[in-house]
Scaffold this active site. Structure first.
Site, PDB file in Angstrom:
ATOM      1  CG  PHE A  53     -37.093 109.144  21.094  1.00 22.51           C
ATOM      2  CD1 PHE A  53     -37.211 109.735  22.349  1.00 22.51           C
ATOM      3  CD2 PHE A  53     -35.890 109.255  20.429  1.00 22.51           C
ATOM      4  CE1 PHE A  53     -36.140 110.428  22.903  1.00 22.51           C
ATOM      5  CE2 PHE A  53     -34.820 109.935  20.975  1.00 22.51           C
ATOM      6  CZ  PHE A  53     -34.948 110.528  22.224  1.00 22.51           C
ATOM      7  CB  CYS A  54     -41.792 104.161  20.366  1.00 23.87           C
ATOM      8  SG  CYS A  54     -42.556 104.282  21.989  1.00 23.87           S
ATOM      9  CG  ASN A  55     -37.222 104.905  15.350  1.00 22.04           C
ATOM     10  OD1 ASN A  55     -36.678 103.917  14.881  1.00 22.04           O
ATOM     11  ND2 ASN A  55     -37.602 105.935  14.602  1.00 22.04           N
TER      12      ASN A  55
END
Length: 825
Positions: free
Chosen positions: A430-432
């Site tokens: 999740f782009c984290n």
């Protein structure tokens, strides 16, 4: 109904807006009729707009005249008034006084973060501190800091809570653990010489988009007032600290109160609040912080005056005018007031309670799941309290699932099966990356090893070296219902809480290929009772094939099979997944005339391409696909234009003339789980041949019929064996007998089975009235009984072998009616 009654006993005070103008059931029935057959659980990625919201926007835009606000006309003035009203709505939503804060509209939350990073007064004495749980768009600010000589470091936040569950005093309740300091350029000052004049920035999300963990907004005051104390005297704590809250996710359920927590920067994304508009965000900036930002670029709307041929510019003094480059997306800005009406009627606090009740319910149900051997099914991430009144848990549930033996289900398997069940969610990191590594226990060496193994964002490498590379994320929105959560739980129980199927047990016992003996083949092979029912060649990858009574074999499989492909002008390989119209392109090869004929309903004339002629060829080039390097021949404009019309987009035709693997995979690879690198192939995905059993297809059709009648009482459509694009169809055996085959002989040709063929959404495409349509079948039914380690297997892949000969016999032919002999020890 009993399950819902139990849910309401525990969560009824929080669920469904009991004090609102509409119940949750009324909201779903009137505003989200399009969700009738869909369970949408990706509100952290993008929530959904309501029907009345869009109707109001449409009415507004079709009855009003909004001009460019950089003018003095009546229409421009009307736009300026709407924009001013929208700015105030944004400030009001976060309880920010217009005396202290300004609202800058941007093209999105990421653009707002970039604006901060590129204009912040970085120096070699500055520090950029950020929590591990931050989106990549926040981490990107680090590039600006490091390039200007500033220090950057990540921190972990731990909040201590007393026995009563009430947070303690702000300073004592928070502990910050600092990760190693990063510097890119040689610092101009030593650590001991850091003065106190630097401008520093601390960034944290109000809600982690990986785990749903909410950070205490007390961090704002703690860092601004007590940075040296909580950083325990670190030299990097000196100077003035500004605080950035990434509220792109958290604002939907818990907007920060800037009167109580006076952050310097707050970033908002409107499509995550109320679904529409996309491409619009906002930066709420404190006035004294805005004065410190150093903007270089100027544009239309940001200057009071400029002179073209000398170095002169006078910028506008207003904060919004100074930072909003060009003309803002004023029609989108005009639309957000209709979205804010939702929160004015429901209230953000009610949305928070509603979504939290669903998240807590789902967490409890997932944690309670057990396999038949008693082992737990689910591992949750970021889970602290399971009380709905807990302040630190949001609307996200992030997890991975385990098999009874303790191994992991891949998150892509969960995503694929959920999609087949009409459930939309998100998987991955999740782009984290910080939260992902933290919760999954991935070290730096793990991450670099995964990257070396080929893993990048959004790919299918969900398990590497026995560890998940990401997670499954369910997130709820203001229109989510108990029924959404219940359907998801039932899906998890149905698909993942079980022992391996009888098919899986049997298949896993037969995963080792049996080598050919050096002699005695005639005694080693026995009749299978099957014969070759049909032979199909697919000259152009993903286009329709043609059936024959007999056909020659070559070192790459069936002669001319998948020897051509189409690619876009950007170099992308075209397949039916992205261009379903390719299935309507019919092909045929005349061996006597050495001619490839191609027809399409989109093209008037038949295209004919000579196989032995170079007159059509326009040079050679290299092409890479499936870790294999191909040397291909290219065709001229006339042929490419024909195919461009047939497919409906510009494309080119190429022909394989040579191929070579870039590397070899491990010899310990599982059967049927990867591309075959031991034999030459043209443009096929995995192997030279795909074999399908007529009896297996018949069994599948019986299951489809039974499942469809149970659900709707309507007869299921018949699935033809050609739906699976096989090269070889056999008949005469038991259903799925081919699963156990390892070496076989058809006619005078010998083959080795490479295991089952992993099926994808492509088999769900079918033709009706000249149109390409798609359903969830037969893949959904296959998933219910043909799954092995995340793969949905149907049919087997074959490699053409020479037996004990040193060189492949390229004079062999296959003939319809040939008997099939096999060894299945």
């Amino acid at each position: 109904m009993e399950d819902k009654e139990e849910f309401l006993k525990e969560f009824g005070d929080y669920y469904g807006y009991p004090n609102g103008p509409k119940t949750i059931d009324q909201i779903r029935a009137t505003e989200f009729k399009r969700l009738e057959d869909t369970v949408y659980l990706d509100h952290a990625g993008a929530t959904l707009y309501s029907e009345s919201q869009m109707e109001a926007i449409f009415k507004d835009l079709t009855t009003s005249v909004y001009g460019n606000p950089h003018s003095q006309s009546d229409s421009s003035s009307a736009t300026s008034d709407i924009v001013a009203e929208a700015r105030q709505q944004v400030l009001d939503y976060c309880n920010a006084s217009p005396k202290d804060y300004k609202c800058i509209f941007t093209s999105g939350a990421t653009a707002a973060l970039k604006l901060i990073g590129e204009n912040f007064p970085w120096s070699c004495q500055s520090s950029f501190m950020y929590t591990m749980e931050n989106h990549n768009s926040v981490l990107g600010i680090r590039e600006y800091a490091l390039s200007q000589g500033a220090a950057a470091f990540a921190v972990d936040i731990k909040e201590d809570v007393d026995q009563s569950g009430v947070p303690g005093s702000p300073v004592t309740s928070v502990k910050i653990s600092q990760h190693p300091v990063q510097r890119r350029n040689e610092a101009e000052v030593l650590e001991g010489e850091l003065t106190g004049d630097a401008s520093n920035l601390f960034a944290f999300p109000s809600e982690c988009n990986f785990s749903g963990l909410r950070f205490s907004l007390d961090l704002v005051n703690i860092v601004k007032q007590n940075a040296e104390k909580i950083l325990e005297g670190s030299p990097y704590s000196k100077g003035g600290w500004m605080v950035l809250i990434d509220a792109a996710k958290g604002c939907a359920t818990q907007p920060p109160d800037l009167l109580l927590y006076p952050a310097d920067f707050v970033v908002i994304s409107f499509y995550k609040l109320f679904g529409y508009p996309t491409g619009l965000g906002a930066l709420i900036v404190r006035n004294d912080a805005a004065k410190l930002l150093k903007k270089t670029y100027f544009s239309g709307g940001t200057v009071a005056a400029s002179i073209a041929d000398i170095d002169f510019v006078r910028r506008r003094e207003g904060v919004e005018e100074h930072f909003e480059d060009g003309t803002i997306s004023f029609l989108s800005v005009a639309s957000i007031r209709h979205g804010f009406k939702i929160f004015s009627t429901l209230t953000a606090s009610a949305v928070c309670r509603h979504t939290m009740s669903l998240a807590m319910f789902l967490k409890k149900k997932l944690l309670a799941l057990r396999h038949e051997n008693g082992s737990s099914v689910c591992t949750l991430y970021g889970n602290r309290s399971l009380k709905v009144s807990s302040h630190d848990s949001g609307s996200i549930v992030s997890f991975n699932l385990k098999r009874p033996d303790g191994s992991w289900f891949g998150y892509r398997e969960v995503e694929k099966l959920s999609s087949l069940s009409g459930i939309q969610l998100r998987t991955g990191c999740f782009c984290n990356p910080g939260a992902c590594a933290k919760y999954l226990g991935l070290s730096h060496s793990d991450l670099l090893s995964n990257l070396k193994a080929g893993h990048i964002c959004w790919d299918d490498n969900d398990i590497i070296n026995g560890k998940p590379t990401g997670a499954v994320r369910v997130s709820f929105g203001y229109m989510s219902t108990y029924e959404d959560a219940k359907k998801f739980i039932d899906f998890i129980k149905r698909s993942f809480v079980s022992m391996p199927s009888e098919f899986e047990k049997g298949y896993l016992l037969r995963t080792k290929s049996i080598p050919y003996p050096s002699e005695g083949l005639e005694n080693w092979l026995s009749s299978s009772g099957c014969y070759l029912k049909s032979i199909t060649i697919y000259p152009i990858k993903s286009c329709a094939g043609f059936s024959v009574e007999s056909w020659p074999l070559s070192s790459t499989g069936l002669q001319y099979d998948r020897e051509w492909l189409l690619k876009s002008l950007t170099g992308e390989i075209l397949t039916q997944k992205k261009a379903p119209e390719m299935s309507l392109i019919n092909t045929f090869i005349n061996l006597n005339q050495l001619m490839l004929s191609v027809e399409s309903p989109r093209c008037k004339g038949k295209l004919q391409i000579k196989l032995d002629s170079n007159s059509y060829l326009h040079g050679k080039e290299e092409l890479y696909m499936h870790n294999q390097r191909y040397e291909v021949q290219c065709y001229g404009n006339e042929i490419n234009e024909w195919f461009s019309n047939a497919v409906g987009q510009p494309c080119t035709l190429v022909r394989c003339c040579h191929s070579q693997y870039c590397f070899s995979l491990s010899k310990s690879r599982s059967m049927g789980m990867c591309r075959n690198v031991d034999s030459r192939v043209n443009f096929s995905n995995e192997a030279q041949f795909l074999l399908i059993s007529e009896e297996s297809v018949s069994d599948l059709n019986n299951r489809l019929c039974s499942n469809t009648q149970k659900r709707s009482g309507v007869a299921a459509p018949y699935v033809n064996p050609m739906r699976f694009r096989p090269n070889l169809v056999i008949s005469g055996g038991e259903p799925y007998a081919e699963d156990g085959w390892r070496n076989l002989k058809i006619g005078n040709a010998y083959f080795t089975s490479l295991g089952g063929c992993n099926r994808c959404q492509m088999i769900n495409f079918y033709h009706q009235m000249g149109q390409v349509k798609k359903t969830n079948e037969p893949l959904a039914t296959l998933a219910s009984y043909r799954r092995v380690k995340g793969k949905i297997l149907f049919g087997i892949l074959l490699r053409y072998d020479s037996g004990d000969k040193a060189v492949l016999d390229t004079n062999s032919w296959l003939n319809v009616g040939d008997e099939v002999y096999l060894n299945s020890e």
